[in-house]
Scaffold this motif. Structure first.
Motif, PDB file in Angstrom:
ATOM      1  N   GLY A 116     -57.778 -10.341 -14.348  1.00  0.00           N
ATOM      2  CA  GLY A 116     -57.264 -10.512 -12.879  1.00  0.00           C
ATOM      3  C   GLY A 116     -57.462  -8.818 -12.364  1.00  0.00           C
ATOM      4  N   LEU A 117     -57.213  -8.937 -11.278  1.00  0.00           N
ATOM      5  CA  LEU A 117     -57.409  -7.735  -9.915  1.00  0.00           C
ATOM      6  C   LEU A 117     -56.599  -6.659 -10.875  1.00  0.00           C
ATOM      7  CD1 LEU A 117     -57.916  -9.685  -6.755  1.00  0.00           C
ATOM      8  CD2 LEU A 117     -59.712  -8.494  -7.989  1.00  0.00           C
ATOM      9  N   ALA A 118     -57.791  -5.538 -10.663  1.00  0.00           N
ATOM     10  CA  ALA A 118     -57.067  -4.569 -11.874  1.00  0.00           C
ATOM     11  C   ALA A 118     -55.293  -4.047 -10.885  1.00  0.00           C
ATOM     12  CB  ALA A 118     -57.540  -3.855 -11.891  1.00  0.00           C
ATOM     13  N   LEU A 119     -55.151  -3.980  -9.437  1.00  0.00           N
ATOM     14  CA  LEU A 119     -53.923  -3.568  -8.795  1.00  0.00           C
ATOM     15  C   LEU A 119     -52.949  -4.789  -8.952  1.00  0.00           C
ATOM     16  CD1 LEU A 119     -55.660  -2.295  -5.391  1.00  0.00           C
ATOM     17  CD2 LEU A 119     -54.971  -0.601  -7.764  1.00  0.00           C
ATOM     18  N   ASP A 120     -53.895  -6.040  -9.501  1.00  0.00           N
ATOM     19  CA  ASP A 120     -52.233  -6.708  -9.413  1.00  0.00           C
ATOM     20  C   ASP A 120     -51.822  -7.155 -10.827  1.00  0.00           C
ATOM     21  OD1 ASP A 120     -52.907  -7.995  -6.772  1.00  0.00           O
ATOM     22  OD2 ASP A 120     -54.304  -9.388  -7.572  1.00  0.00           O
ATOM     23  N   LEU A 121     -52.592  -5.986 -11.687  1.00  0.00           N
ATOM     24  CA  LEU A 121     -52.183  -6.315 -13.035  1.00  0.00           C
ATOM     25  C   LEU A 121     -51.570  -5.076 -13.596  1.00  0.00           C
ATOM     26  CD1 LEU A 121     -55.440  -7.227 -15.408  1.00  0.00           C
ATOM     27  CD2 LEU A 121     -53.125  -9.111 -14.781  1.00  0.00           C
ATOM     28  N   LEU A 122     -51.016  -3.873 -12.875  1.00  0.00           N
ATOM     29  CA  LEU A 122     -50.777  -2.998 -12.962  1.00  0.00           C
ATOM     30  C   LEU A 122     -48.975  -2.394 -13.353  1.00  0.00           C
ATOM     31  CD1 LEU A 122     -52.602  -0.073 -11.378  1.00  0.00           C
ATOM     32  CD2 LEU A 122     -52.915  -0.523 -14.028  1.00  0.00           C
ATOM     33  N   PRO A 123     -49.233  -3.149 -12.652  1.00  0.00           N
ATOM     34  CA  PRO A 123     -47.728  -3.613 -12.602  1.00  0.00           C
ATOM     35  C   PRO A 123     -47.165  -4.177 -14.214  1.00  0.00           C
ATOM     36  CG  PRO A 123     -47.792  -4.491 -10.534  1.00  0.00           C
ATOM     37  CD  PRO A 123     -49.290  -4.264 -10.945  1.00  0.00           C
ATOM     38  N   GLY A 124     -47.617  -4.984 -14.292  1.00  0.00           N
ATOM     39  CA  GLY A 124     -46.990  -5.248 -15.687  1.00  0.00           C
ATOM     40  C   GLY A 124     -47.461  -5.420 -17.106  1.00  0.00           C
ATOM     41  N   VAL A 125     -48.321  -3.956 -16.294  1.00  0.00           N
ATOM     42  CA  VAL A 125     -49.442  -3.007 -17.903  1.00  0.00           C
ATOM     43  C   VAL A 125     -48.351  -1.941 -17.708  1.00  0.00           C
ATOM     44  CG1 VAL A 125     -50.190  -1.059 -18.649  1.00  0.00           C
ATOM     45  CG2 VAL A 125     -51.253  -3.301 -17.345  1.00  0.00           C
ATOM     46  N   ALA A 126     -47.451  -2.028 -16.214  1.00  0.00           N
ATOM     47  CA  ALA A 126     -46.418  -0.762 -17.013  1.00  0.00           C
ATOM     48  C   ALA A 126     -45.417  -0.714 -17.187  1.00  0.00           C
ATOM     49  CB  ALA A 126     -46.249   0.065 -14.842  1.00  0.00           C
ATOM     50  N   ASP A 128     -44.578  -3.166 -19.370  1.00  0.00           N
ATOM     51  CA  ASP A 128     -45.333  -3.307 -20.427  1.00  0.00           C
ATOM     52  C   ASP A 128     -45.491  -2.754 -21.994  1.00  0.00           C
ATOM     53  OD1 ASP A 128     -44.737  -6.276 -20.700  1.00  0.00           O
ATOM     54  OD2 ASP A 128     -46.911  -6.870 -20.199  1.00  0.00           O
ATOM     55  N   MET A 129     -45.210  -1.219 -21.150  1.00  0.00           N
ATOM     56  CA  MET A 129     -45.357   0.069 -21.826  1.00  0.00           C
ATOM     57  C   MET A 129     -44.481   0.822 -22.975  1.00  0.00           C
ATOM     58  SD  MET A 129     -47.622   3.111 -19.497  1.00  0.00           S
ATOM     59  CE  MET A 129     -45.945   3.547 -18.660  1.00  0.00           C
ATOM     60  N   ARG A 130     -45.062   0.805 -23.616  1.00  0.00           N
ATOM     61  CA  ARG A 130     -44.344   1.394 -24.201  1.00  0.00           C
ATOM     62  C   ARG A 130     -44.887   2.499 -24.768  1.00  0.00           C
ATOM     63  NH1 ARG A 130     -47.979  -0.470 -29.678  1.00  0.00           N
ATOM     64  NH2 ARG A 130     -49.577   0.840 -30.051  1.00  0.00           N
ATOM     65  N   ALA A 131     -45.134   3.365 -24.186  1.00  0.00           N
ATOM     66  CA  ALA A 131     -45.511   5.079 -23.668  1.00  0.00           C
ATOM     67  C   ALA A 131     -46.676   5.301 -23.327  1.00  0.00           C
ATOM     68  CB  ALA A 131     -45.773   5.589 -25.386  1.00  0.00           C
ATOM     69  N   PRO A 132     -46.676   6.836 -22.537  1.00  0.00           N
ATOM     70  CA  PRO A 132     -48.002   6.968 -21.831  1.00  0.00           C
ATOM     71  C   PRO A 132     -48.627   6.886 -22.036  1.00  0.00           C
ATOM     72  CG  PRO A 132     -45.934   7.955 -21.416  1.00  0.00           C
ATOM     73  CD  PRO A 132     -45.532   7.629 -23.100  1.00  0.00           C
ATOM     74  N   PHE A 133     -49.958   6.746 -21.720  1.00  0.00           N
ATOM     75  CA  PHE A 133     -51.318   6.009 -22.062  1.00  0.00           C
ATOM     76  C   PHE A 133     -51.667   7.899 -22.131  1.00  0.00           C
ATOM     77  CE2 PHE A 133     -51.027   2.515 -19.787  1.00  0.00           C
ATOM     78  CZ  PHE A 133     -51.402   1.501 -20.678  1.00  0.00           C
ATOM     79  N   ASP A 134     -52.466   8.347 -23.722  1.00  0.00           N
ATOM     80  CA  ASP A 134     -53.206   9.144 -24.046  1.00  0.00           C
ATOM     81  C   ASP A 134     -54.142   9.202 -23.090  1.00  0.00           C
ATOM     82  OD1 ASP A 134     -50.694   9.721 -25.681  1.00  0.00           O
ATOM     83  OD2 ASP A 134     -51.944   7.814 -26.689  1.00  0.00           O
ATOM     84  N   LEU A 135     -55.433   8.514 -22.761  1.00  0.00           N
ATOM     85  CA  LEU A 135     -56.549   7.838 -22.308  1.00  0.00           C
ATOM     86  C   LEU A 135     -56.335   6.984 -21.195  1.00  0.00           C
ATOM     87  CD1 LEU A 135     -60.021   9.313 -24.072  1.00  0.00           C
ATOM     88  CD2 LEU A 135     -59.502   7.259 -22.755  1.00  0.00           C
ATOM     89  N   VAL A 136     -56.831   7.403 -20.150  1.00  0.00           N
ATOM     90  CA  VAL A 136     -57.233   6.243 -19.167  1.00  0.00           C
ATOM     91  C   VAL A 136     -59.250   6.778 -19.584  1.00  0.00           C
ATOM     92  CG1 VAL A 136     -57.249   5.195 -16.691  1.00  0.00           C
ATOM     93  CG2 VAL A 136     -55.194   6.633 -17.977  1.00  0.00           C
ATOM     94  N   LEU A 153     -51.854   8.113 -13.110  1.00  0.00           N
ATOM     95  CA  LEU A 153     -51.175   9.229 -13.047  1.00  0.00           C
ATOM     96  C   LEU A 153     -50.475   8.908 -13.385  1.00  0.00           C
ATOM     97  CD1 LEU A 153     -51.801  12.270 -12.957  1.00  0.00           C
ATOM     98  CD2 LEU A 153     -51.369  12.213 -10.734  1.00  0.00           C
ATOM     99  N   GLU A 154     -49.761   7.737 -12.577  1.00  0.00           N
ATOM    100  CA  GLU A 154     -48.182   7.504 -13.346  1.00  0.00           C
ATOM    101  C   GLU A 154     -48.231   7.024 -14.355  1.00  0.00           C
ATOM    102  OE1 GLU A 154     -47.579   4.114 -10.093  1.00  0.00           O
ATOM    103  OE2 GLU A 154     -47.226   5.645  -8.767  1.00  0.00           O
ATOM    104  N   LEU A 155     -48.976   6.756 -14.892  1.00  0.00           N
ATOM    105  CA  LEU A 155     -48.808   5.425 -16.518  1.00  0.00           C
ATOM    106  C   LEU A 155     -49.513   6.614 -17.904  1.00  0.00           C
ATOM    107  CD1 LEU A 155     -50.922   2.638 -16.069  1.00  0.00           C
ATOM    108  CD2 LEU A 155     -48.466   2.896 -15.402  1.00  0.00           C
ATOM    109  N   THR A 156     -49.484   8.197 -17.304  1.00  0.00           N
ATOM    110  CA  THR A 156     -49.562   9.170 -18.092  1.00  0.00           C
ATOM    111  C   THR A 156     -48.968  10.300 -18.347  1.00  0.00           C
ATOM    112  OG1 THR A 156     -51.104  10.235 -16.559  1.00  0.00           O
ATOM    113  CG2 THR A 156     -52.544   8.797 -17.924  1.00  0.00           C
ATOM    114  N   ARG A 157     -49.037  10.702 -19.078  1.00  0.00           N
ATOM    115  CA  ARG A 157     -48.728  12.198 -19.268  1.00  0.00           C
ATOM    116  C   ARG A 157     -49.257  13.298 -19.097  1.00  0.00           C
ATOM    117  NH1 ARG A 157     -49.789  13.770 -23.934  1.00  0.00           N
ATOM    118  NH2 ARG A 157     -51.268  12.569 -25.300  1.00  0.00           N
ATOM    119  N   ALA A 158     -48.485  14.220 -19.238  1.00  0.00           N
ATOM    120  CA  ALA A 158     -49.201  15.958 -19.459  1.00  0.00           C
ATOM    121  C   ALA A 158     -49.647  16.247 -21.037  1.00  0.00           C
ATOM    122  CB  ALA A 158     -48.321  16.968 -20.452  1.00  0.00           C
ATOM    123  N   GLY A 159     -50.936  15.972 -20.900  1.00  0.00           N
ATOM    124  CA  GLY A 159     -52.032  16.187 -22.148  1.00  0.00           C
ATOM    125  C   GLY A 159     -52.420  15.100 -22.378  1.00  0.00           C
ATOM    126  N   SER A 160     -52.616  13.895 -21.195  1.00  0.00           N
ATOM    127  CA  SER A 160     -53.341  12.593 -21.136  1.00  0.00           C
ATOM    128  C   SER A 160     -54.889  13.441 -20.514  1.00  0.00           C
ATOM    129  CB  SER A 160     -52.765  11.627 -20.330  1.00  0.00           C
ATOM    130  OG  SER A 160     -51.808  11.244 -21.058  1.00  0.00           O
TER     131      SER A 160
END
Length: 232
Positions: A116-126, A128-136, A153-160
């Protein structure tokens, strides 16, 4: 210097430093046979993504733009034990080819392909996210790069680490009068990188078998939910 020479140097480096790999080769062959555009990352960049993910010890990776799954395979192989990669693809045909390629590589247990379109999928990704993403890894439609970066940026952490491909556009990135939506998307994203206080970023020009382009690397320096002082 010509593209022929760049390609020859790429071939030399790949032959020397990137071992032959049946699953990766088959992914490129299947993508070509299915008529997908020949815009997968080069083997050298694929291995760079692998190395960066390994250095990070990445357990959670997000990819924008699956295409035929070539870069997905590189990244998924670098996951730490128990890790997961979510990859987003807008085109169902591309997704079907990628899913078969990922299955052939034996990675379906660690890769989740969402269509699907990424911008439509991202709310579901957020959600379901079990931890911030280490790499995008962002390698999708360039006009949306600013939004992809902001959401990443909203889905990452310091060090990502956030990596954005194709940011030079054959040098057109410096043309502020360009009418190309992709160029404008990259330029707006670059301006965001320069102004964003929670990251430090750089971009590199590259030449090779895919021509003249480059990529940006963004290191998240502080918790994205907490504005921080500007880094170097």
């Amino acid at each position: 210097m010509t593209k022929e020479q760049w390609t020859a140097v790429d071939r030399y480096l790949t032959d020397l430093l990137v071992a032959p790999d049946a699953a990766l080769d088959a992914a490129l062959e299947a993508s070509s046979a299915a008529g997908l555009p020949a815009i997968s990352v080069t083997p050298n960049l694929g291995k760079l993504l692998f190395i960066l993910a390994r250095v990070l010890g990445a357990k959670n990776i997000l990819e924008f733009g699956t295409l035929g799954g070539y870069s997905t395979i590189w990244l998924a192989r670098a996951l730490s034990p128990g890790g997961r990669l979510i990859t987003l693809e807008a085109d169902p045909k591309h997704a079907a080819v990628a899913r078969a390629n990922i299955a052939r590589a034996g990675l379906l247990d660690v890769v989740e392909l969402r269509v699907g379109l990424a911008l439509d999928l991202l709310p579901g990704v957020a959600a379901d996210m079990r931890a911030p993403f280490d790499l995008v890894f962002i390698d999708a439609d360039k006009p949306n790069n600013p939004e992809y970066f902001a959401r990443s940026l909203e889905l990452t952490r310091a060090g990502s680490l956030i990596i954005i491909d194709n940011v030079i556009r054959d040098g057109a990135v410096i043309d502020e009068k360009s009418r190309d939506a992709s160029v404008h998307g990259v330029r707006r994203m670059n301006e965001m990188l320069a102004a964003e206080r929670r990251v430090t970023a750089t971009a590199l020009q590259t030449v090779g078998s895919k021509g003249y382009d480059g990529f940006a690397m963004v290191f998240v320096t502080s918790d994205p939910k907490q504005p921080a002082q500007r880094s170097a």
